[in-house]
Design a protein around this motif. Sequence first.
Motif, mmCIF file in Angstrom:
data_model
loop_
_atom_site.group_PDB
_atom_site.id
_atom_site.type_symbol
_atom_site.label_atom_id
_atom_site.label_comp_id
_atom_site.label_asym_id
_atom_site.label_seq_id
_atom_site.Cartn_x
_atom_site.Cartn_y
_atom_site.Cartn_z
ATOM 1 N N GLU A 105 17.739 -64.784 65.789
ATOM 2 C CA GLU A 105 19.193 -64.897 65.929
ATOM 3 C C GLU A 105 19.632 -66.352 65.863
ATOM 4 O O GLU A 105 20.639 -66.693 65.221
ATOM 5 C CB GLU A 105 19.647 -64.267 67.247
ATOM 6 C CG GLU A 105 21.110 -63.896 67.300
ATOM 7 C CD GLU A 105 21.482 -62.837 66.270
ATOM 8 O OE1 GLU A 105 22.672 -62.787 65.875
ATOM 9 O OE2 GLU A 105 20.606 -62.070 65.844
ATOM 10 N N GLU A 109 21.988 -68.063 62.839
ATOM 11 C CA GLU A 109 23.186 -68.839 63.194
ATOM 12 C C GLU A 109 23.103 -70.245 62.600
ATOM 13 O O GLU A 109 24.075 -70.766 62.036
ATOM 14 C CB GLU A 109 23.330 -68.911 64.714
ATOM 15 C CG GLU A 109 24.444 -69.807 65.228
ATOM 16 C CD GLU A 109 25.836 -69.266 64.929
ATOM 17 O OE1 GLU A 109 26.780 -70.074 64.853
ATOM 18 O OE2 GLU A 109 25.970 -68.031 64.783
ATOM 19 N N TYR A 110 21.935 -70.866 62.711
ATOM 20 C CA TYR A 110 21.733 -72.212 62.185
ATOM 21 C C TYR A 110 21.934 -72.251 60.673
ATOM 22 O O TYR A 110 22.616 -73.146 60.139
ATOM 23 C CB TYR A 110 20.327 -72.696 62.541
ATOM 24 C CG TYR A 110 19.917 -73.964 61.825
ATOM 25 C CD1 TYR A 110 20.356 -75.213 62.261
ATOM 26 C CD2 TYR A 110 19.105 -73.910 60.690
ATOM 27 C CE1 TYR A 110 19.996 -76.379 61.585
ATOM 28 C CE2 TYR A 110 18.741 -75.058 60.017
ATOM 29 C CZ TYR A 110 19.192 -76.290 60.466
ATOM 30 O OH TYR A 110 18.835 -77.435 59.794
ATOM 31 N N PHE A 112 23.646 -70.284 58.616
ATOM 32 C CA PHE A 112 25.038 -70.121 58.181
ATOM 33 C C PHE A 112 25.878 -71.344 58.555
ATOM 34 O O PHE A 112 26.736 -71.779 57.768
ATOM 35 C CB PHE A 112 25.635 -68.844 58.767
ATOM 36 C CG PHE A 112 25.329 -67.611 57.968
ATOM 37 C CD1 PHE A 112 26.085 -67.289 56.839
ATOM 38 C CD2 PHE A 112 24.290 -66.777 58.317
ATOM 39 C CE1 PHE A 112 25.802 -66.160 56.082
ATOM 40 C CE2 PHE A 112 23.993 -65.639 57.573
ATOM 41 C CZ PHE A 112 24.740 -65.332 56.454
ATOM 42 N N ARG A 113 25.652 -71.896 59.733
ATOM 43 C CA ARG A 113 26.421 -73.080 60.148
ATOM 44 C C ARG A 113 26.053 -74.289 59.313
ATOM 45 O O ARG A 113 26.931 -75.035 58.839
ATOM 46 C CB ARG A 113 26.159 -73.363 61.633
ATOM 47 C CG ARG A 113 26.826 -72.401 62.593
ATOM 48 C CD ARG A 113 28.323 -72.579 62.609
ATOM 49 N NE ARG A 113 28.960 -71.734 63.624
ATOM 50 C CZ ARG A 113 30.257 -71.563 63.736
ATOM 51 N NH1 ARG A 113 31.079 -72.183 62.893
ATOM 52 N NH2 ARG A 113 30.766 -70.790 64.669
ATOM 53 N N GLN A 114 24.758 -74.520 59.147
ATOM 54 C CA GLN A 114 24.295 -75.738 58.482
ATOM 55 C C GLN A 114 24.548 -75.728 56.982
ATOM 56 O O GLN A 114 24.947 -76.745 56.398
ATOM 57 C CB GLN A 114 22.790 -75.923 58.753
ATOM 58 C CG GLN A 114 22.176 -77.161 58.118
ATOM 59 C CD GLN A 114 22.714 -78.456 58.710
ATOM 60 O OE1 GLN A 114 23.084 -78.508 59.879
ATOM 61 N NE2 GLN A 114 22.774 -79.510 57.905
ATOM 62 N N ARG A 118 29.957 -71.978 58.188
ATOM 63 C CA ARG A 118 30.718 -70.864 58.726
ATOM 64 C C ARG A 118 29.889 -70.117 59.774
ATOM 65 O O ARG A 118 28.685 -70.344 59.933
ATOM 66 C CB ARG A 118 31.115 -69.897 57.622
ATOM 67 C CG ARG A 118 29.938 -69.320 56.821
ATOM 68 C CD ARG A 118 30.338 -68.066 56.046
ATOM 69 N NE ARG A 118 30.695 -66.987 56.950
ATOM 70 C CZ ARG A 118 31.256 -65.854 56.562
ATOM 71 N NH1 ARG A 118 31.531 -65.656 55.288
ATOM 72 N NH2 ARG A 118 31.551 -64.907 57.433
ATOM 73 N N SER A 119 30.558 -69.229 60.481
ATOM 74 C CA SER A 119 29.855 -68.390 61.440
ATOM 75 C C SER A 119 29.125 -67.271 60.707
ATOM 76 O O SER A 119 29.345 -67.033 59.514
ATOM 77 C CB SER A 119 30.846 -67.793 62.445
ATOM 78 O OG SER A 119 31.806 -66.999 61.776
ATOM 79 N N VAL A 120 28.269 -66.576 61.420
ATOM 80 C CA VAL A 120 27.501 -65.484 60.818
ATOM 81 C C VAL A 120 28.434 -64.316 60.514
ATOM 82 O O VAL A 120 29.177 -63.864 61.399
ATOM 83 C CB VAL A 120 26.379 -65.020 61.773
ATOM 84 C CG1 VAL A 120 25.587 -63.875 61.149
ATOM 85 C CG2 VAL A 120 25.460 -66.184 62.128
ATOM 86 N N PRO A 121 28.435 -63.799 59.291
ATOM 87 C CA PRO A 121 29.268 -62.625 58.977
ATOM 88 C C PRO A 121 28.862 -61.429 59.840
ATOM 89 O O PRO A 121 27.704 -61.297 60.235
ATOM 90 C CB PRO A 121 28.961 -62.358 57.500
ATOM 91 C CG PRO A 121 28.369 -63.618 56.980
ATOM 92 C CD PRO A 121 27.680 -64.273 58.129
ATOM 93 N N ARG A 125 25.192 -60.087 61.876
ATOM 94 C CA ARG A 125 25.064 -60.348 63.309
ATOM 95 C C ARG A 125 24.162 -59.313 63.973
ATOM 96 O O ARG A 125 24.043 -58.184 63.509
ATOM 97 C CB ARG A 125 26.443 -60.330 63.978
ATOM 98 C CG ARG A 125 27.319 -61.506 63.586
ATOM 99 C CD ARG A 125 28.676 -61.409 64.240
ATOM 100 N NE ARG A 125 29.602 -62.404 63.711
ATOM 101 C CZ ARG A 125 30.909 -62.367 63.880
ATOM 102 N NH1 ARG A 125 31.467 -61.374 64.572
ATOM 103 N NH2 ARG A 125 31.672 -63.305 63.359
#
Length: 255
Positions: A105, A109-110, A112-114, A118-121, A125
């Motif tokens: 998890e 998250e890393y 998608f952000r990096q 953006r946040s995880v769709p 999730r």
Amino acid sequence: MANMLAHHANVLGSVATSTLTAWRGCLVVKDVSQPEQPLVLYDMEGCPFCRRVREALTALNLDVQVRPCPKGSDVFRKEAEAIGGEQQFPLLVDQNTDTVMYESEAIIEYLFRQYAGRSVPGYYRERVWQPVLGSLASVASAMRGLRSRPTKQPEQSLHLWSFEGSPFSRLVREKLCELAIPYTLHNLGKEHWTEIGPAKQRIKPGPYRPIPGGKRDAFFKAQGRVQVPYLEDPNTGEGLFESARILDYLNAQYG
């Protein structure tokens, strides 16, 4: 004949695996730029938590150097432990940001952000039922890609063009994992929902034309078609389509 029947049965099991995981890891959510230094993933193909990370990598069309860590193999497990402190998988190493990270998890998250900013769709999730379905998905594939087999290690890493949800590509990744053969995973996710379906039976009729300038376009220009899995072995100069042919090759060359 028996081998071919067994292969078809394995394909059906792999289709069930993709179905139980809601066919995540097929479509590209955002086609991001490849980082300067390649990502490295210490991975077990049959592990449901590793699978979720590979799904996210396909969603971002990110390539990754896979270091297979099947149970019973020390080829990369000791290396992973030296880097992260324990033999726990998945383990992501990103030299671009000096990041070493466990836990699927957190890794998703890393990524998608990096790389997508953006946040995880929602589709990617974590849900409360996913561990159960993920485990069932591994069972559907007969737990392949978890335990090691005797192997001859190549001098150079192999290259595999694939996307996570592809049932045929999964069979090849399972074999590479069991043999603990390192490879660069070139994600070639579908660019649009009209590409859904096998290479020769896509929803959209007519000749296939990938989006100009994308990874699929580059592959199309190089190979004359877009079909996965496709394996290249720089140790022998071989380049192979078709999962059955690739599996036969890996067994003969390294098994």
